[in-house]
Design an enzyme around this catalytic site. Structure first.
Site, PDB file in Angstrom:
ATOM      1  N   GLY A 157      16.921  54.748  14.045  1.00 43.52           N
ATOM      2  CA  GLY A 157      16.457  53.433  13.618  1.00 43.52           C
ATOM      3  C   GLY A 157      15.695  53.497  12.313  1.00 43.52           C
ATOM      4  N   ASN A 158      15.066  52.396  11.965  1.00 43.84           N
ATOM      5  CA  ASN A 158      14.278  52.351  10.730  1.00 43.84           C
ATOM      6  C   ASN A 158      13.047  51.465  10.947  1.00 43.84           C
ATOM      7  OD1 ASN A 158      14.895  49.493   9.767  1.00 43.84           O
ATOM      8  ND2 ASN A 158      16.948  50.332  10.037  1.00 43.84           N
ATOM      9  N   ARG A 159      12.204  51.403   9.933  1.00 41.80           N
ATOM     10  CA  ARG A 159      10.888  50.773  10.090  1.00 41.80           C
ATOM     11  C   ARG A 159      10.854  49.278   9.793  1.00 41.80           C
ATOM     12  NH1 ARG A 159       7.040  54.582  10.750  1.00 41.80           N
ATOM     13  NH2 ARG A 159       7.435  56.667   9.902  1.00 41.80           N
TER      14      ARG A 159
END
Ligand code: CTP
Ligand code: CA
Length: 234
Positions: free
Chosen positions: A33-35
Site C-alpha cells: 500500500g501507500n500513505r
C-alpha cells in the site's frame, strides 16, 4: 456560501474523482500500500458538490466520512479502481485522478496466510515477491478520449526536485508524457509530509507555460483553485 450551501459554477456537471491509495493484496492479511490519506480527493469532492456538481467519488481505502451529496464507490485495488472509473466516466464532464494508484501488484495472490517458514528445505529463507505492472488508469482515459463529449482529465503528481531538474521541470515532463488537460503537482519534501491538512501545489495546463500556484493552504482552498482551473476549460 456557508455550511454546505451551493456556491455554483459546476451546476449540471458530472465529475468523477478518485481518492486515497490502492492496496494490492499478497495474502488474506497482507497488502502493498501507500500513505495516501484521501484528504485531498475528499476535499475536491466536497467543493465540487458545493459548486453544484453531481459527484462520484471512487475511494480507495479511506477512513473519511462521505461528503454531503456525494456518491461514494469504495475500492481496494488498482484493478477495482480502473473498473469503477470505467463505469462512472462515460458521460462525465471531468475526471480527477487524485488517488495514489499502485504501479505494481504482486504477481501471485496466496489464498492462505504466507508462513514465516515457507520452504521446509531452507527454514530461514525469505520469499521474493514478484510484481507485475498495473494498468495506468489516467493513460487509459487519455487514450480513449474522443473528439467531443470527452471529459476534462486532471492528473495529480507528487514530485521532488533532484539533480535532473526542479519540481516544475519534472512536472512539465510528466504532463507532456501523460497528455491530460491539467496536472496538479504536489511539492513533497522533508518538510512536506503526507496526511497533513495543508498542501502546496502548482497547477499546470497542457500546452501552456502558465502555472497557477496555490498554498500552502487547507485542502479545500487548494480544491477551489483546482476547480477554478477546470471551469476555465469546461
Ligand atoms: N495513475 C493512474 N494509474 C496508475 C498510476 C498512476 O491513473 N497505475 C495516475 C495517478 O492517479 C495520478 C497520475 O497518474 O493522477 C500520476 O501518477 P504518478 O505516480 O505521478 O505517475 P507515474 O506515471 O506512475 O510516474 P512515477 O514513475 O513518477 O510513479
Ligand atoms: Ca506512480
Amino acid at each position: 456560501a456557508s455550511g454546505g450551501g451551493v456556491e455554483g459554477g459546476l451546476e449540471g456537471r458530472t465529475v468523477v474523482i478518485t481518492a486515497g491509495g490502492t492496496r494490492e493484496p499478497l495474502d488474506p492479511v497482507r497488502f502493498l500500500g501507500n500513505r495516501s490519506s484521501g484528504k485531498q480527493g475528499f476535499a475536491l469532492a466536497t467543493v465540487a458538490a458545493r459548486r453544484g456538481a453531481r459527484v462520484v467519488l471512487v475511494a480507495a481505502n479511506t477512513s473519511l466520512a462521505a461528503p454531503e451529496g456525494v456518491i461514494v464507490v469504495p475500492v481496494q485495488t488498482a484493478l477495482e479502481l480502473e473498473t469503477a472509473v470505467a463505469a462512472a466516466a462515460p458521460g462525465a464532464d471531468v475526471v480527477v485522478m487524485a488517488a495514489a494508484v499502485a504501479d505494481f501488484r504482486p504477481a501471485h495472490y496466496t489464498d492462505s496466510k504466507i508462513k514465516k517458514t515457507h520452504d521446509a528445505a531452507d527454514p530461514d529463507a525469505a520469499p521474493t515477491i514478484e510484481l507485475v505492472r498495473n494498468p495506468d488508469v489516467l493513460a487509459g482515459l487519455v487514450a480513449r478520449r474522443g473528439d467531443d463529449a470527452s471529459p476534462v482529465i486532471v492528473g495529480f503528481a507528487a514530485e521532488t526536485g533532484d539533480e535532473d531538474g526542479s519540481v516544475l521541470d519534472h512536472a512539465r515532463a510528466k504532463l507532456a508524457r501523460k497528455g491530460c488537460d491539467l496536472l496538479v503537482v504536489n511539492e513533497v519534501g522533508t518538510d512536506k509530509t503526507f496526511g497533513l491538512d495543508d498542501n502546496t501545489v502548482h497547477i499546470l495546463r497542457l500546452g501552456s507555460s502558465h502555472v497557477v500556484d496555490a498554498g500552502p493552504a487547507p485542502k479545500e482552498e487548494i480544491s477551489a483553485a483546482v476547480w477554478d482551473a477546470v471551469q476555465q476549460i469546461l
